[in-house]
Design an enzyme around this catalytic site. Structure first.
Site, short mmCIF file in Angstrom:
data_model
loop_
_atom_site.label_atom_id
_atom_site.label_comp_id
_atom_site.label_asym_id
_atom_site.label_seq_id
_atom_site.Cartn_x
_atom_site.Cartn_y
_atom_site.Cartn_z
N SER A 245 0.86 -1.17 0.00
CA SER A 245 0.00 0.00 0.00
C SER A 245 0.90 1.23 0.00
CB SER A 245 -0.90 0.02 1.24
OG SER A 245 -0.12 0.18 2.42
N LYS A 246 0.31 2.38 -0.19
CA LYS A 246 1.12 3.61 -0.18
C LYS A 246 1.85 3.76 1.15
CE LYS A 246 -1.68 6.26 -3.47
NZ LYS A 246 -2.53 7.45 -3.68
N ARG A 247 1.24 3.21 2.20
CA ARG A 247 1.81 3.36 3.53
C ARG A 247 3.09 2.54 3.72
NH1 ARG A 247 -2.49 1.96 7.87
NH2 ARG A 247 -3.65 3.28 6.43
#
Length: 470
Positions: A245-247
């Site tokens: 994910s972007k995280r």
């Protein structure tokens, strides 16, 4: 292999080109290039008109170009092939392989809720199959979708090139919508027609497509077509071993260009995320094409490891051509406010600075001492010259450097060596204060080579002005 090898990468232009898509493209490219006459195709699956954008198409094309994944055919756009999809659908309707379904969204939602309430797997119940729709009145104002008549019995089995034999019962599959009311095909139908028309021999894609494969195999059988080989790749997880994910590290391929990675390092790194050739960590694209096979792809998800990518990029940078590095680093220096024109030759600077940084961004930081205005802290100047030996050594260097006819690293070192031997001091005693006076920093790339690239006049002028600060 006697069969012509044809692979394809078929991204949807609905966002950035993710790492997983890039890895799949690398594997498809490598598999095609492994065989004499193999072909690699690029198809843009742009039937999602609400989300597809030209900007996303450009990102895909830019990503392929940056990774240097040359394709033999394409880009081919699905929206340019609507007439072909309609032609196949019409043939299937005529042969009874497909039928029109007039069920409304409200009906299907109610069916789904009822099935879930009864703890049943949500699925279309075949209410508009011809034998079930006898006497049923076609509702006004409803544009039908076209559904594929999936076999009622039997098993769909294929030997996956990565996972081995996989089977699905046809009773688990319902009648798939193959064309929407607006005439745009659904993914599972369009991809079969495309791969059939484009003679794709091997479909290589993410493991998240495994559930689509039995539906597609049934479509191939219905069309009387040869089923291609399938290879499903485990997904890439973040460093925390959780879904990307972007995280936790997911990014566009082109973000890696912005962060200062070389494309060959990214290709090498992504190729190793789920495939390997013995203990070889670093290899060229030519070696990848020579060695690659699908059977050696891992069945387990791979995890991103930024440290490994940085190390690999560092190795590629250290051996990269200096002129090429200069072209890549120059805009980064200028973005930092540096002025390259009229200063030290940038390719020569690359030669003495490229051995340690891990990215082009870090390399640009190291190079800034050559291309920014001199910034000296007066307190630091006084600190490094407080030692009498350091002050005397600098003064001797200034005096003797004026007499150097040819300003080369070798001659500069001879001056330094003479002073160290004469005074019985070590290099830091003389080098650190000269660095502060000339560069404004206590550390620098290779000392004598850096002084040579600065030029004799600049070195002498900076030492003189620095001594005047005392």
């Amino acid at each position: 292999m006697t069969k012509e090898i044809r692979t394809r990468i078929a991204p949807s232009p609905t966002g950035m080109m993710h790492l997983g898509t890039a890895r799949t493209a690398i594997y498809c490219w490598a598999y095609a290039r492994h065989f004499i006459g193999g072909k690699f195709l690029l198809r843009i699956e742009d039937t999602d008109q609400e989300r597809s954008t030209q900007e996303a198409v450009d990102v895909i094309l830019d990503g392929m170009k940056w990774l240097e994944l040359d394709y033999d055919e394409g880009p081919i756009f699905q929206m340019d092939r609507l007439d072909r999809y309609k032609e196949v659908v019409d043939e299937m309707l005529e042969k009874g392989l497909a039928y029109k379904c007039y069920a409304t969204k409200e009906e299907l939602d109610a069916l789904r809720e009822e099935q879930m309430a009864n703890k049943q797997k949500p699925r279309y119940d075949g209410r508009w199959r011809p034998e079930n729709a006898v006497g049923r009145e076609i509702p006004d104002g409803v544009t039908p979708v076209i559904r594929f008549r999936n076999p009622d019995t039997g098993t769909v089995t294929w030997k996956d090139q990565v996972y081995g034999e996989i089977s699905f019962e046809n009773t688990e599959l319902d009648d798939l919508v193959i064309m929407r009311g607006d005439g745009i095909p659904t993914y599972n139908f369009a991809v079969v027609v495309d791969d059939l028309d484009m003679k794709v021999s091997h479909v290589v894609r993410g493991a998240d497509h495994i559930n689509n494969t039995p539906r597609q195999i049934n479509l191939y059988h219905a069309l009387g077509a040869e089923v291609p080989e399938f290879a499903h790749l485990p997904l890439i997880n973040g460093p925390d071993n959780k879904k990307l994910s972007k995280r936790n590290g997911d990014a566009s391929v082109m973000d890696y260009e912005l962060k200062g990675y070389l494309p060959e390092a990214v290709v090498n790194y992504l190729a190793r995320l789920g495939w390997g050739h013995g203990n070889d960590e670093k290899f060229s694209k030519a070696q990848l094409a020579e060695w690659f096979d699908l059977e050696n792809c891992s069945k387990s998800p791979a995890c991103l490891d930024p440290k490994k990518l940085n190390h690999l990029n560092h190795l590629y940078m250290a051996e990269a051509d200096n002129d090429r590095l200069a072209r890549l680093v120059r805009p980064r220096i200028e973005a930092r406010g540096g002025v390259v024109e009229g200063k030290a030759d940038l390719a020569a600077v690359m030669e003495i600075t490229k051995q340690r940084p891990e990215t082009l961004e870090a390399l640009a930081d190291v190079c800034m001492i050559f291309y920014r205005p001199l910034q000296r802290d007066e307190a630091l100047v006084r600190e490094v010259l407080a030692n009498e030996q350091s002050l005397k050594a600098v003064q001797l260097f200034l005096e003797r450097a004026r007499e150097v006819a040819e300003w080369t690293p070798e001659n500069i070192y001879l001056v330094l060596k003479g002073i160290m031997d004469e005074m019985g001091i070590k290099m830091p005693v003389v080098a650190v204060p000269i660095r502060v006076l000339v560069f404004g920093e206590k550390i620098s790339p290779v000392f004598d080579k850096t002084l040579a690239l600065f030029g004799k006049e600049t070195v002498l002028a900076n030492i003189e002005s620095g001594l005047a600060m005392l």
